[in-house]
Enzyme design. Structure first.
Site, short mmCIF file in Angstrom:
data_model
loop_
_atom_site.label_atom_id
_atom_site.label_comp_id
_atom_site.label_asym_id
_atom_site.label_seq_id
_atom_site.Cartn_x
_atom_site.Cartn_y
_atom_site.Cartn_z
N ASP A 24 0.09 46.29 -51.82
CA ASP A 24 0.96 46.99 -50.87
C ASP A 24 0.64 46.73 -49.39
O ASP A 24 0.67 47.67 -48.58
CB ASP A 24 0.93 48.50 -51.14
CG ASP A 24 1.54 48.86 -52.49
OD1 ASP A 24 1.83 47.96 -53.28
OD2 ASP A 24 1.71 50.06 -52.77
N LYS A 110 6.91 47.79 -57.43
CA LYS A 110 6.68 49.04 -58.17
C LYS A 110 7.32 50.22 -57.46
O LYS A 110 7.64 50.12 -56.27
CB LYS A 110 5.18 49.27 -58.36
CG LYS A 110 4.46 49.44 -57.04
CD LYS A 110 2.97 49.60 -57.25
CE LYS A 110 2.28 49.79 -55.93
NZ LYS A 110 2.78 50.94 -55.14
N CYS A 149 -2.66 53.81 -53.71
CA CYS A 149 -2.32 52.71 -54.63
C CYS A 149 -3.53 51.87 -55.03
O CYS A 149 -3.58 51.37 -56.15
CB CYS A 149 -1.19 51.88 -54.04
SG CYS A 149 0.35 52.82 -54.06
C1 VGL Z 1 1.30 54.31 -51.15
C2 VGL Z 1 1.82 56.42 -50.38
C3 VGL Z 1 3.11 56.29 -50.84
C4 VGL Z 1 0.30 53.21 -51.28
C5 VGL Z 1 2.60 54.18 -51.62
O1 VGL Z 1 0.71 52.04 -51.40
O2 VGL Z 1 -0.91 53.50 -51.24
N1 VGL Z 1 0.93 55.44 -50.54
N2 VGL Z 1 3.49 55.16 -51.45
#
Ligand code: VGL
Ligand code: ZN
Length: 203
Positions: A24, A110, A149
Site C-alpha cells: 500500500d 484489496k 495493513c
Molecule cells: C490502510 C487504513 C485504511 C493501510 C488501509 O494500508 O494500512 N490503513 N486503509
C-alpha cells in the site's frame, strides 16, 4: 533447538523461495494525501533498494494497493473510521512516481468490495495461492501502514506457514494512538517475524 547465538536465525540475503511484498505505498498514504502517514514518503528510498535487490535476483515482486469503491464501508460517511482514501482509479490510489515498479511485478488490489475492509494483502485476493504456486516460502514485507495493513499482512503470512521478514526501515505507522506502530512491530516479532534493516543486507 534455537540456533547458536553467533549464527543468524535466517540468511540475510534473499534467495530462492523469497518474495518481496510492498504494501500500500500509494499517494493517499503519503504526507498530503487523504490519509497521509507521517514520514510515509520515507519508505520509498529504502523500498527501491529492496526492489532492486529482488529484481537483480530474479525473485517475485508483489505490490499491493488499497482499492476502494467510492462508498466503501470503512469511510466515515458510512460510519467507518477513515476519511475517503484510495478510491479505485483515483490519483490518490496511484503508486507514487518515485516508487520503482518493475515490469513483470505483480499488483494485488484489496478492499475492492464496498461491504468489507481488507487490511491484509491475503484477504480475498488469492495472494496465498499465488505465492504457493511460485514456490514462495518467505516474504519480505515493507510499506504502509505498520499498524494496519503491514501488521495484518505479516500476521496472515505467518498463519499461512510462510516466514516473514519485516523491513523495519521501510515501514511507517498511522499511530492513531501514539505507540500503535511500536506495538504493531513488537506484535509481529512476537508472532515470529524476523526484523531486517538495509544496513544488515549491505553493510
Ligand atoms: C490502510 C487504513 C485504511 C493501510 C488501509 O494500508 O494500512 N490503513 N486503509
Ligand atoms: Zn483502506
Amino acid at each position: 533447538m534455537p540456533p547458536p547465538s553467533d549464527a543468524p536465525a535466517l540468511p540475510r540475503l534473499p534467495g530462492p523461495g523469497d518474495a518481496l511484498l510492498v504494501v500500500d505505498v500509494q499517494n493517499d498514504f503519503l504526507p498530503g494525501g487523504a490519509l497521509g502517514v507521517a514520514d510515509g514518503d520515507r519508505v520509498i528510498a529504502p523500498l527501491n533498494r529492496y526492489i532492486h535487490l529482488f529484481l537483480q535476483a530474479g525473485l517475485p515482486l508483489v505490490f499491493t494497493r488499497d482499492w476502494h469503491p467510492p462508498d466503501h464501508c470503512s469511510f466515515q460517511a458510512r460510519g467507518g473510521p477513515w476519511p475517503p482514501h484510495c478510491v479505485a482509479g483515483s490519483p490518490g490510489a496511484a503508486f507514487p512516481a518515485g516508487l520503482h515498479i518493475p515490469a513483470g511485478a505483480t499488483v494485488v488490489s484489496k478492499g475492492a468490495s464496498a461491504e468489507a475492509d481488507a487490511y491484509s494483502a491475503f484477504q480475498g485476493t488469492g495472494l496465498g495461492a499465488y505465492l504457493q504456486r511460485l514456490g514462495c516460502r518467505r516474504v519480505f514485507v515493507g510499506g504502509l501502514a505498520t499498524d494496519y495493513c503491514v501488521l495484518a499482512t505479516v500476521r496472515d503470512a505467518l498463519v499461512q506457514g510462510l516466514e516473514a521478514v519485516l523491513l523495519r526501515d521501510a515501514v511507517r505507522p498511522v499511530d492513531v494512538s501514539p505507540g500503535d506502530g511500536q506495538r504493531a512491530e513488537d506484535e509481529m516479532l512476537r508472532l515470529g517475524a524476523f526484523p531486517l534493516i538495509w544496513d544488515e543486507v549491505a553493510p
